[in-house]
Design an enzyme around this catalytic site. Sequence first.
Site, PDB file in Angstrom:
ATOM      1  CG  ASP A  56      -1.609   1.133   1.367  1.00  0.00           C
ATOM      2  OD1 ASP A  56      -2.065   1.907   0.337  1.00  0.00           O
ATOM      3  OD2 ASP A  56      -2.160   1.442   2.681  1.00  0.00           O
ATOM      4  CG  ASP A  60      -6.283   2.763   0.566  1.00  0.00           C
ATOM      5  OD1 ASP A  60      -5.077   2.078   0.864  1.00  0.00           O
ATOM      6  OD2 ASP A  60      -6.966   2.875  -0.516  1.00  0.00           O
ATOM      7  CG  ASP A  64      -1.457   1.557  -3.437  1.00  0.00           C
ATOM      8  OD1 ASP A  64      -0.313   1.404  -3.961  1.00  0.00           O
ATOM      9  OD2 ASP A  64      -1.751   2.225  -2.674  1.00  0.00           O
ATOM     10  CG  ASP A 133      -7.716 -13.187 -12.961  1.00  0.00           C
ATOM     11  OD1 ASP A 133      -8.307 -13.828 -13.447  1.00  0.00           O
ATOM     12  OD2 ASP A 133      -7.029 -13.391 -11.769  1.00  0.00           O
ATOM     13  CG  ASP A 235     -12.014 -16.275 -12.618  1.00  0.00           C
ATOM     14  OD1 ASP A 235     -11.500 -16.526 -11.885  1.00  0.00           O
ATOM     15  OD2 ASP A 235     -13.521 -15.779 -12.626  1.00  0.00           O
ATOM     16  CD  GLU A 289     -10.206 -20.542 -11.982  1.00  0.00           C
ATOM     17  OE1 GLU A 289     -11.244 -20.132 -12.254  1.00  0.00           O
ATOM     18  OE2 GLU A 289      -9.863 -20.554 -10.679  1.00  0.00           O
ATOM     19  CG  HIS A 355      -6.467 -15.758  -6.054  1.00  0.00           C
ATOM     20  ND1 HIS A 355      -6.126 -16.684  -7.132  1.00  0.00           N
ATOM     21  CD2 HIS A 355      -8.010 -15.647  -6.060  1.00  0.00           C
ATOM     22  CE1 HIS A 355      -7.038 -16.789  -7.762  1.00  0.00           C
ATOM     23  NE2 HIS A 355      -8.133 -16.225  -7.616  1.00  0.00           N
ATOM     24  CG  ASP A 356      -9.290 -18.844  -5.657  1.00  0.00           C
ATOM     25  OD1 ASP A 356      -9.768 -17.910  -5.260  1.00  0.00           O
ATOM     26  OD2 ASP A 356      -9.545 -19.246  -6.920  1.00  0.00           O
TER      27      ASP A 356
HETATM   28  C1  GLC Z   1     -12.051 -18.190  -9.849  1.00  0.00           C
HETATM   29  C2  GLC Z   1     -11.203 -17.219  -8.917  1.00  0.00           C
HETATM   30  C3  GLC Z   1     -11.768 -16.907  -7.633  1.00  0.00           C
HETATM   31  C4  GLC Z   1     -13.192 -16.452  -7.701  1.00  0.00           C
HETATM   32  C5  GLC Z   1     -13.824 -17.160  -8.863  1.00  0.00           C
HETATM   33  C6  GLC Z   1     -15.208 -16.305  -9.171  1.00  0.00           C
HETATM   34  O1  GLC Z   1     -12.027 -19.327  -9.300  1.00  0.00           O
HETATM   35  O2  GLC Z   1      -9.835 -17.644  -8.968  1.00  0.00           O
HETATM   36  O3  GLC Z   1     -10.782 -16.309  -6.674  1.00  0.00           O
HETATM   37  O4  GLC Z   1     -13.697 -16.090  -6.394  1.00  0.00           O
HETATM   38  O5  GLC Z   1     -13.258 -17.538  -9.992  1.00  0.00           O
HETATM   39  O6  GLC Z   1     -14.786 -15.079 -10.277  1.00  0.00           O
END
Ligand code: GLC
Length: 576
Positions: A56, A60, A64, A133, A235, A289, A355-356
Amino acid sequence: MKRICARFAAGLLLGVLTACTSGQTPSTATVSAGGVEPEWWKEIIVYQIYPRSFQDTDGDGVGDLNGIIERLDYIESLGVSAVWLNPIYASPNDDNGYDVSDYRDIMADFGTMADFDRLLVGMHERDIKLIMDIVVNHSSDEHPWFQSARSSRDSPYRDYYHWWPAERGKPNHRYSLFDSEGDAWKYDSTTNSYYLHYFAEGQPDLNWENPELRREVYDILRFWAEKGVDGFRLDAFQFAAKDTTFPKFPDDLDENFMQYYAMQDGLHDYLREMNAEVLSRYEVMSVAEGAGRNFREAHELVDADRNELDMAYAFDGVDIPKYGGYALTTMKEVFSRWDAEFAEKGWLSIFLSNHDQARMVSRWGNDRPAYRAASAKLLNTFLLSMRGTPYAYYGDELGMTNIDFDAIEDYQDIAAINGYKRAQSQGRDMDQFLEELNFTSRDNGRTPMQWSDSTYAGFSSAAPWLPVNDNFESVNVRAEDADPESVLNHFRRMTALRNENKVLVYGDYELLLPDHEQVYAYTRTLGEEQMLVLLNFSSETVTIELPQLEQLTEVAINNYPAFTGELAPWQAVVLQ
Ligand code: GLC
């Protein structure tokens, strides 16, 4: 297929979706690839940045784009050659940017388009590629298309989404991954209709059957390709095609879930069209993905002669560690099976986190202080010595660990919060639910990057949107930079080894000791060159015997001071 189902099951049950050295762009001209078609995107090492949590600069508590710009020299120092940014578009943030309200604008929290342009220049100056993404299975309900579509049945944007007029009765049930009741149809009174959302209700699904919508999406891709980005990660794209008559599905889908929801008719046509309209016209790579429901479908997505996408990003591997542990033999079997399937054709991504997911070292390694560093180094050795394009997730180069949340109020992730409500309404044991969530939650992998031991780990001058992990005083970039034996410096040595040795990119992979329960051993071979990778996935000392140890005696990398023939706890050695 089974694993992808498990990912969904985890999503449904737990409320969590588990469902291009030193910046040199590798040259493909001179590379020997052992029969595989060389491509720049096969030779890159990708570093995934969750922008909300990286750095950041405006105080905030939210990361960013200027923060990423500030850290470009650090990123370059990692020896990675591409960055994948999670979505940075305008968004109300129901799902942290995976709900886009303007595909051509930057999220206010993250900065401006001018910041983006500077970021791209800064990356390219360092020979680092940028992968965006692309979230086009759904938009945000605040996107002007949806705002118009929901205002009237006569809206020109009505058919950009899936509607079911209420006078026809309730539509056949569809599951929603993020809805607190698991219902993907949301009633909207303005037009007395239901709209479809496979994810949260703020993420209405786009109607890919509509050629107008598809043209809009290709225009968006062109907009970013014209700016000079180098790739796209699609995605949740497996869900884009739907039978829009919405027939009844069997009541209890369970393991067959994906059979009805993913890879439906039409999807390959859309991908071929996208390839012809955009992907083939620019120097961009594309990554899917998910990877279909079986190997045939995985190949149909990425075989070069089909002109669809470039690289599969399959979940079978990352889904292995469960709350309660996993068997190394399963890991070996799954990664080896995928490698064998893609040995001749197609190309894979290699990753252990994103990130999931919860943090890599907490899921696959041992995050207790005694073994955290060794096991994080071992996992990075694996990631960077397999065939396929490696994706390293920010913070894993430091060995960042899971955070310890015990109350539902601590969580920020919509999947966790709505999953909790759903579990409550199902009368589940909520203590057990929270214990599992503590281990599996996506928030574990989203805590702020740990830059130093100063306030908020140097991430921000204000309280961050998600707390910093308590271990930031010792696990941080500043401390690890100064320690030659740190996880960070081991990561750098490992990227250098891969960047300098094409055998680690293109070489054949052969699994050794398939039934050994503690050691994962394999060779990589390209022409005359061979490397032997030995990974002790346990907290015990292990002795192994392998004929290869006679010939391959030079240590290329080691996370312990010496290799004497036995493997210390979490020891990782590469021999050549
Ligand atoms: C994908 C992303 C995930 C998101 C989902 C809906 O699986 O990796 O983070 O919540 O799609 O867009």
